[in-house]
Write an enzyme that holds these catalytic residues in place. Structure first.
Site, PDB file in Angstrom:
ATOM      1  N   HIS A  51       0.882  -1.140  -0.022  1.00 21.90           N
ATOM      2  CA  HIS A  51       0.001   0.136  -0.098  1.00 21.90           C
ATOM      3  C   HIS A  51       1.003   1.402   0.105  1.00 21.90           C
ATOM      4  CE1 HIS A  51      -3.814  -1.941   1.675  1.00 21.90           C
ATOM      5  NE2 HIS A  51      -3.408  -2.762   0.545  1.00 21.90           N
ATOM      6  N   GLU A  53       1.274   3.724   1.933  1.00 18.86           N
ATOM      7  CA  GLU A  53       1.770   4.118   3.139  1.00 18.86           C
ATOM      8  C   GLU A  53       3.125   3.303   3.475  1.00 18.86           C
ATOM      9  OE1 GLU A  53      -2.336   3.950   4.203  1.00 18.86           O
ATOM     10  OE2 GLU A  53      -1.149   3.213   2.685  1.00 18.86           O
ATOM     11  N   THR A 196     -24.577  -4.040 -30.740  1.00 12.15           N
ATOM     12  CA  THR A 196     -23.274  -3.444 -30.833  1.00 12.15           C
ATOM     13  C   THR A 196     -22.389  -4.547 -31.440  1.00 12.15           C
ATOM     14  OG1 THR A 196     -23.613  -1.630 -29.388  1.00 12.15           O
ATOM     15  CG2 THR A 196     -21.488  -2.220 -29.826  1.00 12.15           C
ATOM     16  N   SER A 229     -30.434 -10.674 -24.136  1.00 10.53           N
ATOM     17  CA  SER A 229     -31.349 -11.192 -23.380  1.00 10.53           C
ATOM     18  C   SER A 229     -31.726 -12.499 -23.964  1.00 10.53           C
ATOM     19  CB  SER A 229     -32.598 -10.273 -23.784  1.00 10.53           C
ATOM     20  OG  SER A 229     -33.625 -10.815 -22.843  1.00 10.53           O
ATOM     21  N   GLU A 296     -21.049   1.760 -23.699  1.00  7.80           N
ATOM     22  CA  GLU A 296     -21.005   2.415 -25.114  1.00  7.80           C
ATOM     23  C   GLU A 296     -22.464   1.779 -25.578  1.00  7.80           C
ATOM     24  OE1 GLU A 296     -17.592   1.973 -27.517  1.00  7.80           O
ATOM     25  OE2 GLU A 296     -16.058   2.244 -25.662  1.00  7.80           O
ATOM     26  N   SER A 302     -29.117   3.513 -24.083  1.00 11.34           N
ATOM     27  CA  SER A 302     -28.923   4.844 -23.449  1.00 11.34           C
ATOM     28  C   SER A 302     -30.138   5.349 -23.018  1.00 11.34           C
ATOM     29  CB  SER A 302     -28.180   5.806 -24.605  1.00 11.34           C
ATOM     30  OG  SER A 302     -29.282   5.735 -25.860  1.00 11.34           O
TER      31      SER A 302
END
Length: 363
Positions: A51, A53, A196, A229, A296, A302
Site C-alpha cells: 500500500h 503508506e 453493438t 436477453s 457504449e 442509452s
C-alpha cells in the site's frame, strides 16, 4: 495551510498513478514531509502489492522523528488482507503526525484506522482536500456504499444527434478515439448491447501501450459485458468472446459458465425496458467488484439508462457532421440533459471534435 494543501494534492496526484492498474482497490498516494520539504513518496500500484503508506516508509532515507508528517488521501487500513494493516506499520514506524483526506468507506476499516493511530499516540487530522479525494475514488466509494459501480456512458454524436454514420465506420476523429482508450483503460468493465456486438464486432480491448498509459506492469483490459436477453450471440463468431479474459453475458434464460472462453452467463429478470439494469449493476459490484463501469450504448440502452436514472457520468464527443435520416439516432432523452441534476464538468477539443464531460447529480 497552503503548504499542507500542496502536500495532500501531491498525495492525490500520486494516487492517480494507479488508475489503470489498481482495481478493485482504491487509488491511494502518500507523502512524508518535514517542514516545507517532501522526504518520501509512494502510491498503491495494484491489489496485493504494498500500500502507499508502506511504499513511502520504505522509500524514506532519513531516520523518523516527531516533526515528520505523513499525508494520505485515504484512511490507512487496520485489517489483514492481501497485505498487512497499514495503521500498525505507521505506529511501529514512529511517525507521530498523520493527515488523512477521507475515511475509508469500507465498514471493515471506516474510522478504525484513525482510531488505532490515535489510541497509540499518533496525531491525526481528517478532511484536507476532501472533495478531491472523494472524486478520484468515486467508483470505489459507490461500490462499497451503494453496491453499484460508478456508471459512465460514452457516445460520439453528430450535430443532428446521430450516433452512426452509414457512409463511414467512425463518426469521431482519430484523436477522440484515442482519448476514449484512456477512459476504457480506467474502467473495470465495459458494457454493450448485443446489437453493438452484431453490427460492429468490437474487441473492446485497450488499444494503448504501456508507455502511453505510463505503467510498468502488465496492461489490464476491462471485463467485457454484453446484454443478450435471448442468447442470440454466437460465441465462436464475434471478437468480443475471444481470449481468456473474463466475459459476462447477462440474459433472461439461464446461468452457466463456459470455462474454455472464460464466459459467465448470468440470468436476470426483465422489466419494461429490457433486462433489469439495477440488478445487473448490483451483480457487477457485488460479485465482480466493479468500481467503474463504462457503457457504449445504442439508442435503446442509452434511453433505458437515462430513464432509470442510472448514470453518474456522460462523455459526449460532439462531431461536426450532419448525418441525415440514415444514421441511427441518439437517445430521445438527450433533450432532457440540461437540468438541475446535471452539470458540465469539463470541455476539451480534439481537433474539430469537442468532448463534453457531464456529471449527473443523482442521489
Amino acid at each position: 495551510m497552503k503548504v499542507q494543501i500542496s502536500f495532500m494534492e501531491r498525495a492525490i496526484e500520486l494516487a492517480k498513478k494507479g488508475m489503470f492498474t489498481v482495481t478493485p482497490n482504491p487509488m491511494v498516494g502518500c507523502v512524508i514531509t518535514q517542514g516545507k520539504n517532501i522526504l518520501s513518496e509512494g502510491y498503491h500500484v495494484k491489489a496485493g502489492s504494498d500500500h502507499a503508506e508502506i511504499v513511502a516508509l520504505k522509500n524514506l532515507k532519513k531516520k523518523i522523528n516527531n516533526n515528520m508528517v505523513m499525508y494520505i488521501n485515504l484512511e490507512p487500513c487496520c485489517h489483514q488482507g492481501k497485505t498487512g494493516p497499514c495503521a500498525k506499520a505507521i505506529i511501529d514506524s514512529g511517525i507521530k503526525n498523520v493527515v488523512v483526506s477521507i475515511l475509508d468507506p469500507n465498514p471493515i476499516v471506516k474510522g478504525k484506522g484513525v482510531k488505532a493511530l490515535r489510541s497509540n499516540g499518533v496525531n491525526v487530522n481528517v478532511g484536507l482536500c476532501k472533495a478531491e479525494a472523494k472524486y478520484i475514488n468515486k467508483g470505489f466509494i459507490s461500490r462499497v456504499t451503494k453496491k453499484i459501480p460508478n456508471v459512465l456512458m460514452k457516445q460520439a454524436i453528430s450535430i443532428d444527434y446521430k450516433i452512426t454514420n452509414p457512409r463511414k465506420k467512425w463518426l469521431s476523429n482519430k484523436e477522440s478515439r484515442k482519448d476514449v482508450q484512456f477512459i476504457r483503460a480506467k474502467s473495470c468493465a465495459i458494457l454493450v448491447g448485443s446489437q453493438t456486438v452484431i453490427k460492429d464486432n468490437p474487441k473492446l480491448t485497450v488499444r494503448l501501450n504501456k508507455k502511453e498509459l505510463g505503467i510498468f506492469g502488465k496492461k489490464r483490459n476491462p471485463i467485457r459485458v454484453v446484454l443478450d436477453s435471448n442468447l442470440e450471440l454466437d460465441i465462436n463468431k464475434y471478437d468480443f468472446f475471444n481470449g481468456m479474459e473474463k466475459k459476462i453475458v447477462f440474459n433472461s434464460i439461464s446461468t452457466n459458465f463456459e470455462t474454455k472462453k472464460n464466459i459467465d452467463f448470468i440470468k436476470v429478470k426483465k422489466n419494461k425496458t429490457g433486462l433489469n439494469l439495477n440488478f445487473i449493476l448490483n451483480i457487477l459490484a457485488e460479485k465482480y467488484e466493479i468500481n467503474n463501469l463504462m457503457i457504449e450504448p445504442g439508442e435503446k440502452l442509452s434511453t433505458a439508462l437515462i430513464a432509470n436514472n442510472l448514470l453518474d457520468d456522460l462523455v459526449l464527443y460532439l462531431c461536426p457532421k450532419i448525418i441525415g435520416k440514415y444514421g441511427l439516432p441518439a437517445s430521445s432523452a438527450i433533450n432532457n440533459f440540461y437540468s438541475d441534476s446535471i452539470k458540465v464538468e469539463s470541455i476539451k477539443k480534439f481537433s474539430n471534435d469537442v468532448r463534453i464531460n457531464y456529471e449527473f447529480l443523482r442521489k
